[in-house]
Design an enzyme around this catalytic site. Structure first.
Site, PDB file in Angstrom:
ATOM      1  CG  ASP A 272      -2.003   1.065   1.110  1.00 38.31           C
ATOM      2  OD1 ASP A 272      -2.938   0.866   0.312  1.00 38.31           O
ATOM      3  OD2 ASP A 272      -1.910   2.097   1.810  1.00 38.31           O
ATOM      4  CG  ASP A 303      -8.062  -1.198  -8.957  1.00 35.58           C
ATOM      5  OD1 ASP A 303      -9.093  -1.874  -9.140  1.00 35.58           O
ATOM      6  OD2 ASP A 303      -7.190  -1.485  -8.111  1.00 35.58           O
ATOM      7  CD  GLU A 337     -12.919  -1.031  -7.971  1.00 41.31           C
ATOM      8  OE1 GLU A 337     -13.375  -2.183  -7.912  1.00 41.31           O
ATOM      9  OE2 GLU A 337     -11.737  -0.740  -7.673  1.00 41.31           O
TER      10      GLU A 337
END
Length: 604
Positions: A272, A303, A337
């Site tokens: 991350d 995304d 998204e």
């Protein structure tokens, strides 16, 4: 003005200036915009495709240039979670098929170089989907080369079709490990127990670098929650090179997708990124700005957008639109998204993160409920009533990509089958057709998931919904019941005479021929708390289009309110022979699981 705001403004100014030159330093020539560039996002019909599952144009790249077996190359066409051989050359060769369906834009799952195989021993799978990126500057060799991608983009543009890339900024492939959990199953450690200024939790030793989570110039260590390291042999696997430094990652363990972990945790183990860091923001602006410069693409689907801090998007999005505009791409479509069916949650990301659009999961959920026959048509009406919540209101709602299923959640045909056990072939086809009509003629940008036009249904989500368009070797795909056909996925699935392909293509032609059905103001006319009547108008200055659906199993005859007082209605689709029954009213007759579109020219 905060230091962040000052930095962001300076960066945007720099980005706009740099966008005027190519990677080689040559000035970009201005000229008249090609016709496809003049289309607004709401004018498109998007076709979403996973290149690995579409067409194999070059068998030489099936293994991505890697030696060994499936656990090294990722290639195993008989296993759902591995590479199957589709590539950019195959996609380019099939543009006729996509355009024949009525699609005007192609959205590709990520094509960047990925870590080919990940997962614990015995549970490995491959990056056929493209979301385990190591090199953000190159095309994955399983899909081809940068030259292959340029050939695809150029071929699409020559046809007047747009190309949308799928991009990721939340994470990279899973490379970083933590010394505290060698099994790589690290539980999330939050800032309250493991603050940036201490190591080992609140009782741990202080870290004397002075970093408070904000002043990144004082950030010296990346290990406030765990001690990260990069395994031997992978020290330089990520590109650009700065991505190899663990200091640019949160390193807090696996996200629980709740609270702060939704932003700071590793997404299913993926590394991350520390997207609060200005170096990370600038780095991704450089990365994705260069793809616009080099290939002239027309949009980005982003995304995992909800898992990145808003300040990142507030800098990144205007930088991308500026970069595109400098290249003459005025209608660059960016949509994020946000996997949530609540309109307020979706709208928040247009107001706070400043996304121009988000994928419309709320409409997807409502259409599924309507077509399954389990709810009233007011279910979708309530979603449309929430359009006012988006930044820009109804105008923004026009740009929301609408869809029926996807590569993560599963296919629409599967949802209909699951909700209606024992359904006949004819009813299954009618219900799936009705779902596409609800998507195609309501506000938003219709997005067709590849293979839906061939009746693909899948067995569930993720790899179970990623069937091959070429002859498949996956037994779990080949035994599926398809919609509208007795064929299976064991043979090529590029027929253009199948019932769903023809019906979707007809809808796309109607939408293309009538601008009001793409950009007209939508006004709800009729709804019900039971399956049955749903009607709305699409209004322009010169016409009213009345779109009427019947989600029930019996015919409907009803008077529907309209704005037009003229009796001069004509048919766009279905029988529009009814006469105005009273001023402001129109009598409609719609068969079971069917729809009609009527137009009255000249509002009075």
């Amino acid at each position: 003005m905060s230091a962040w705001d000052s930095w962001r403004r300076a960066l945007l100014a720099m980005t706009a200036a740099s966008a005027l030159t190519t990677a080689g330093g040559q000035a970009l020539a201005a000229g008249p915009a090609a016709p496809y560039l003049q289309r607004k996002p709401q004018d498109e019909v998007i076709y979403f495709v996973l290149p690995d599952r579409f067409a194999n144009g070059d068998k030489a790249n099936d293994r991505g240039g890697l030696p060994g077996g499936p656990l090294t190359t990722g290639f195993d066409p008989a296993r759902a979670g591995f590479y199957h051989g589709g590539d950019l050359k195959g996609l380019t060769a099939r543009l006729d098929y996509i355009q024949g369906l009525g699609a005007t834009a192609v959205w590709l799952a990520p094509i960047f170089r990925n870590k080919a195989v990940q997962g614990a021993p015995g549970h490995e799978s491959a990056a056929h989907h493209g979301y385990w990126i190591t090199d953000f500057t190159e095309v994955d060799p399983h899909f081809g080369t940068r030259a292959d991608f340029k050939a695809f983009v150029d071929a699409a543009h020559a046809r007047g079709m747009k190309v949308y890339m799928d991009i990721v900024a939340n994470h990279t492939a899973d490379v970083i490990r933590y010394r505290e959990c060698p099994a790589n199953d690290c539980a999330y450690r939050g800032k309250a127990d493991y603050p940036y200024v201490r190591r080992g939790g609140v009782e741990g030793a202080a870290i004397n670098d002075g970093f408070d989570g904000k002043d990144f110039g004082k950030l010296k260590r990346p290990d406030h929650a765990y001690t990260p390291y990069v395994p031997a042999g992978e020290e330089g696997v990520k590109k650009p090179a700065w991505l190899n430094d663990p200091i640019y990652y949160h390193n807090r363990g696996d996200s629980t997708f709740a609270g702060e972990s939704s932003l700071l945790g590793d997404f299913a183990g993926l590394d991350d990124l520390f997207t609060e860091n200005p170096r990370v923001v600038q780095g991704f602006i450089e990365i994705y700005g260069q793809w616009i410069d080099d290939f002239g693409i027309d949009g980005y689907r982003i995304d995992t957008a909800r898992h990145v801090n808003p300040e990142f998007w507030q800098a990144f999005i205007p930088a991308m639109t500026a970069r595109a505009r400098a290249r003459g791409i005025e209608n660059f479509h960016i949509f994020g998204e946000v996997f949530d069916t609540d309109v307020a949650a979706l709208a928040r990301h247009t107001r706070v993160d400043r996304f121009p659009a988000v994928l419309d999961f709320a409409t997807q959920s409502a259409i599924t409920d309507l077509v399954a026959g389990k709810t009233g048509t007011d279910r979708l009406a309530r979603v449309f009533a929430g359009d006012v919540l988006y930044e820009g209101g109804a105008e923004t709602a026009l740009q929301l990509p609408t869809f029926l299923g996807n590569h993560d959640m599963g296919r629409f045909g599967h949802f209909v089958l699951t909700a209606n056990p024992g359904i006949s072939d004819a009813e299954l086809l009618d219900r799936v057709t009705l779902g596409h009509a609800l998507m195609m003629f309501s506000r938003g940008v219709p997005t067709i998931y590849y293979g839906d036009e061939q009746g693909f249904t899948g067995d569930g989500g993720y790899a179970d919904a990623r069937e091959d368009m070429f002859a498949s070797e996956v037994a779990a795909y080949n035994d599926n019941r398809l919609v509208g056909t007795r064929a299976t996925t064991a043979t090529d699935s590029f027929r253009t005479d199948g019932p769903l392909y023809r019906r979707i293509a007809d809808m796309a032609r109607i939408r293309a021929a009538h601008p009001a059905l793409r950009s007209g103001r939508q006004v709800l006319r009729a709804q019900s708390d039971k399956p049955g009547l749903l009607a709305f108008s699409r209004l322009t200055d010169g016409a009213e289009y009345l779109v009427v659906y019947n989600t029930g199993a019996t015919p409907i005859t009803a008077n529907v309110e309209v704005e037009t007082t003229s009796r001069a209605w004509r048919s766009v689709r279905g029988d529009c022979a009814g006469a105005a029954s009273a001023p402001g009213g129109y009598r409609v007759e719609v068969g079971p699981l069917d729809y009609m579109i009527c137009v009255s020219e000249g509002l009075q």
